[in-house]
Scaffold this active site. Structure first.
Site, PDB file in Angstrom:
ATOM      1  N   GLU B  64      -2.225  -6.985  12.147  1.00 35.92           N
ATOM      2  CA  GLU B  64      -1.137  -7.347  13.060  1.00 35.92           C
ATOM      3  C   GLU B  64      -1.628  -7.473  14.496  1.00 35.92           C
ATOM      4  OE1 GLU B  64      -1.018  -5.090  10.682  1.00 35.92           O
ATOM      5  OE2 GLU B  64       0.372  -6.088   9.309  1.00 35.92           O
ATOM      6  N   HIS B 133      10.071   0.050   5.535  1.00 38.05           N
ATOM      7  CA  HIS B 133      10.644  -1.268   5.292  1.00 38.05           C
ATOM      8  C   HIS B 133      12.091  -1.350   5.786  1.00 38.05           C
ATOM      9  CE1 HIS B 133       7.156  -1.369   2.648  1.00 38.05           C
ATOM     10  NE2 HIS B 133       7.319  -2.657   2.467  1.00 38.05           N
TER      11      HIS B 133
HETATM   12  C1  LIG Z   1       0.077  -2.681   8.416  1.00 34.85           C
HETATM   13  C2  LIG Z   1       0.677  -3.386   7.254  1.00 34.85           C
HETATM   14  N1  LIG Z   1       0.854  -4.725   7.313  1.00 34.85           N
HETATM   15  C3  LIG Z   1       1.428  -5.386   6.287  1.00 34.85           C
HETATM   16  C4  LIG Z   1       1.837  -4.722   5.174  1.00 34.85           C
HETATM   17  C5  LIG Z   1       2.499  -5.463   4.033  1.00 34.85           C
HETATM   18  N2  LIG Z   1       1.633  -5.451   2.867  1.00 34.85           N
HETATM   19  C6  LIG Z   1       1.782  -4.527   1.897  1.00 34.85           C
HETATM   20  S1  LIG Z   1       0.585  -4.607   0.774  1.00 34.85           S
HETATM   21  C7  LIG Z   1      -0.159  -5.916   1.524  1.00 34.85           C
HETATM   22  C8  LIG Z   1      -1.412  -6.489   0.932  1.00 34.85           C
HETATM   23  C9  LIG Z   1      -2.469  -5.452   0.746  1.00 34.85           C
HETATM   24  O1  LIG Z   1      -3.614  -5.990   0.196  1.00 34.85           O
HETATM   25  P1  LIG Z   1      -4.872  -5.104  -0.130  1.00 34.85           P
HETATM   26  O2  LIG Z   1      -5.259  -4.279   1.048  1.00 34.85           O
HETATM   27  O3  LIG Z   1      -5.907  -6.015  -0.674  1.00 34.85           O
HETATM   28  O4  LIG Z   1      -4.375  -4.089  -1.248  1.00 34.85           O
HETATM   29  P2  LIG Z   1      -3.761  -4.399  -2.690  1.00 34.85           P
HETATM   30  O5  LIG Z   1      -2.267  -4.354  -2.535  1.00 34.85           O
HETATM   31  O6  LIG Z   1      -4.260  -5.726  -3.145  1.00 34.85           O
HETATM   32  O7  LIG Z   1      -4.209  -3.299  -3.573  1.00 34.85           O
HETATM   33  C10 LIG Z   1       0.557  -6.270   2.658  1.00 34.85           C
HETATM   34  C11 LIG Z   1       0.217  -7.402   3.538  1.00 34.85           C
HETATM   35  C12 LIG Z   1       1.635  -3.317   5.151  1.00 34.85           C
HETATM   36  N3  LIG Z   1       2.012  -2.587   4.086  1.00 34.85           N
HETATM   37  N4  LIG Z   1       1.067  -2.685   6.185  1.00 34.85           N
END
Ligand SMILES: Cc1ncc(C[n+]2csc(CCOP(=O)(O)OP(=O)(O)O)c2C)c(N)n1
Lengths: 362, 328
Positions: B64, B133
């Protein structure tokens, strides 16, 4: 250790084990049946939770389908005094750590923001803000160093931190700060990145030009890339990295290359951003099938064991179904009581006002 | 309803607002996580990458600070970036860029640099979501000089305010009440919208002024209806602009009605309600028949969703606040 190369596989897709000098493993000392059992149970937790979500019992569930070898392999390398900092998807690690699987459901059912005592199993609460836990792991590791629990040579004393993260989390500034601290202070921390190749709809190429493992080099510590669908490779890499960390040899970043076969969460629609063919290709590399083939061809998976595991699975399923519905709703006073260690008088007033209102509505 | 008017949910109105702004000005571009092929987790950017290409609708890395910080640089280069933060609880990694940089560039550069960045954030609770959320972070932004903070409550407002926000030369924090994404209403895209910093009187009344914004507007209107059946005539004001606050509209109203209740989901302490109350008491003290009453979320973190129905200020608590005003 290699970094931007092909991931190291010890147990291939056909279930055949071959030793690799780059990643030594005393395969005879591995309790492969226990690995298998835990992977099956982790998948069952996942399947049941998805069913509960569909029945409206959970608001949301982040599935681990396909990531069982990475999680269970890594978890089997832990010693009781090591401390885990998970994301929100480490249900398999939680299982291996002895967290009651029903307790994993509360956060997603909306009955709690936590669900278990982090100190009871050295398994911290799930973290929903991407990357935030990486820095907590750093601080904890600093504490371990100051307690003198690193490099003593006493296996009952030395300990380390295992931080889980996703491939998307590599892009957060906080994760990069954690890497800087880990390197600069030579901390007893292992970063275990499950590169499931997608951060919701963003493929890995949106985050990075180089492999996860290669990124460690720039910060000044080791990076290792393993086949994330191979429980042996995940176990071996984590054992080696944790041993180094406990011995005071500093951090390692492990990349377990795998694939999230379900949508990101039950709210996600992955049909919008990726193909079924890709999913099928990864289904053919299923980590549980692979280990089962190995065990069966080695004569280690007798009918009696399979029956025992399937019995355990059934009771786990029953435990999750009844346990989920029985999770207590928090009382209306609980947010007020738990906001501060000491309830400020003004908040107490708000609490009383609220309780009056809730009672009047009943 | 005019010839250009169509009924649509608030999320579609935002999408249409973005689309029209992008058509009108090729310097408008979008940045955010999952906003391309997925169309954003709430589908607000659905189809825009297809129409405008991945140079104008950029799926960002998962960071972000990166989204907000690069938007500042893009703005300096003459672009008008509109950023999407995926959820309210995830804006905090971007706060350094927003507060120490975005808000201050115009001031620091003695007016020579403008940073026309819009930061869109889905906000608020009531959808049964998990932790982080359902947050209401508006006061953090409103407290920061140099930012405009706005929140629409109807599809028409969403459409109009999106266009105004993008055309504004100041940075705008655009708070989208996620509970209202599926709320339907008529949208006239040929409308000439009111200015961004304007509150609107959405219902006339003589007995009390009820102020709200975003997702609480439908609840406030419902409360006014209930009061009507009890013989109380409530004026309802949609604040729309949370910073700057249009005190003129508020003060004129309370000078007529003599009473004010202000409602928001965010916690009470140092919330927008405190600001509204202070201004009204300062400017219209002698018109007030009772203190300005706040109906708000409590000073606790947002609770687990099983508790949110009672925790959030709903119809009953707003009616209760109105009753309290009349006890004076
Ligand atoms: C700081 C933040 N930004 C955005 C989100 C929304 N979000 C939740 S999971 C996710 C993707 C995460 O991807 P990754 O780190 O590869 O983990 P995975 O879910 O694939 O295990 C996002 C963008 C969040 N939870 N926290």
């Amino acid at each position: 250790m290699s970094s931007n190369t092909e991931p190291i596989t010890l147990l291939n897709a056909e279930g055949i084990y071959s030793a690799n000098k780059a990643l030594p493993l005393d395969v005879d000392a591995v309790d492969a049946t226990a690995l298998y059992r835990d992977m099956v149970m982790a998948r069952r937790v996942d399947t049941e939770a998805i069913a509960l979500q569909r029945q409206g019992e959970l608001g949301l569930w982040p599935s681990l389908l396909g990531q069982e070898a990475a999680q269970v392999g890594a978890a089997h390398a832990l010693k009781p005094r090591d401390v885990v900092f998970p994301t929100y998807r480490e249900h398999g690690v939680a299982w291996c750590r002895g967290v009651n699987p029903v307790d994993l459901l509360g956060l997603f059912r909306g009955t709690t923001l936590g669900g278990w005592d982090p100190a009871a199993n050295n398994f911290n609460l799930y973290t929903l803000v991407i990357g935030a836990q990486t820095l907590h792991g750093i601080g904890y590791a600093m504490g371990i160093v100051r307690d003198g629990d690193v490099g003593t040579g006493d296996p009952a004393r030395d300990r380390a931190v295992l931080v889980f993260l996703g491939d998307g989390a590599l892009s957060e500034g906080e994760t990069n700060e954690a890497f800087v601290w880990a390197a600069a202070q030579n901390l007893p921390v292992v970063f275990f990145c499950q590169n499931n190749q997608w951060a919701i709809s963003a493929p890995y190429s949106v985050q990075s030009k180089v492999s996860v493992a290669q990124r460690a080099q720039g910060f000044g510590f080791a990076g290792v890339r393993v086949d994330g669908n191979d429980a042996f490779a995940c176990l071996a890499a984590t054992e080696e990295a944790l041993a180094a960390a406990r011995a005071g040899k500093g951090p390692t970043l492990i990349e377990a290359l795998t694939y999230r076969r379900n949508p990101h969460t039950t709210s996600d629609d992955d049909g919008r951003y990726r193909s079924g063919a890709e999913n099928d290709a990864w289904a053919a590399l299923d980590p549980i099938d692979r280990l089962r083939t190995y065990l069966t061809s080695n004569g280690q998976l007798e009918e009696a064991i399979l029956e025992q595991i399937s019995g355990q699975e059934k009771s786990l399923a029953e435990q999750l179904r009844s346990g989920c519905r029985a999770l207590p709703n928090p009382g209306p006073a609980s947010p007020f009581q738990n906001t501060y260690a000491e309830l400020p008088w003004e908040l107490e007033q708000q609490m009383n006002e609220h309780l009056e209102f809730v009672e009047a509505g009943e | 309803m005019s010839a250009t008017s169509t009924r649509m949910p608030l999320a579609h109105a935002l999408n249409l607002g973005l689309r029209h702004a992008m058509e009108a000005d090729d310097k408008v571009m979008l940045l955010g996580e999952d906003i391309g092929q997925l169309g954003g987790v709430f589908r607000v950017t659905d189809g825009l990458q297809k129409s405008f290409g991945d140079h104008r609708v950029v799926d960002s890395p998962l960071g972000e600070a990166g989204i907000a910080g690069s938007a500042i640089g893009l703005a300096m280069a003459g672009y008008r970036p509109v950023c999407e933060i995926q959820f309210d609880g995830f804006v905090f990694p971007a706060m350094n860029q927003i507060i120490t940089q975005l808000a201050k560039f115009h001031h620091r550069s003695e007016g020579t640099i403008s940073v026309p960045v819009v930061i869109r954030i889905p906000v608020g609770g009531g959808i049964g979501a998990i932790e982080h959320h359902s947050e209401s972070p508006e006061a953090y932004f409103a407290h920061t000089a140099g930012l405009k903070v706005v929140s629409p409550s109807t599809p028409q407002e969403a459409y109009d305010m999106m266009g105004l926000a993008i055309r504004s030369d100041d940075p705008v924090i655009f708070l989208e009440p996620k509970r209202s994404y599926w709320l339907k209403g008529d949208v006239d895209s040929g409308n000439s919208p009111e200015e961004l910093q304007k509150a609107t009187v959405v219902r006339d009344g003589q007995d009390l002024t009820l102020v709200a914004y975003g997702a609480l507007m439908p609840v406030a209107l419902k409360a006014a209806e209930v009061c009507q059946s009890e013989g109380r005539n409530i004026e309802v004001i949609d604040l729309r602009s949370l910073s700057p606050i249009d005190d003129k509209t508020l003060i004129e109203s309370v000078e007529r009605t003599g009473r004010m209740v202000v409602a928001h989901e965010a916690s009470r302490t140092a919330g927008l309600g405190a600001e509204v109350a202070a201004r009204v008491q300062d400017a219209a003290f002698h018109s007030l028949l009772s203190p300005v009453i706040r109906v708000t979320g409590y000073d606790t973190p947002y609770p687990p969703s099983r508790l949110e129905e009672d925790w959030l200020p709903g119809l009953d608590r707003i009616l209760d606040g109105i009753d309290r005003s009349f006890t004076y």
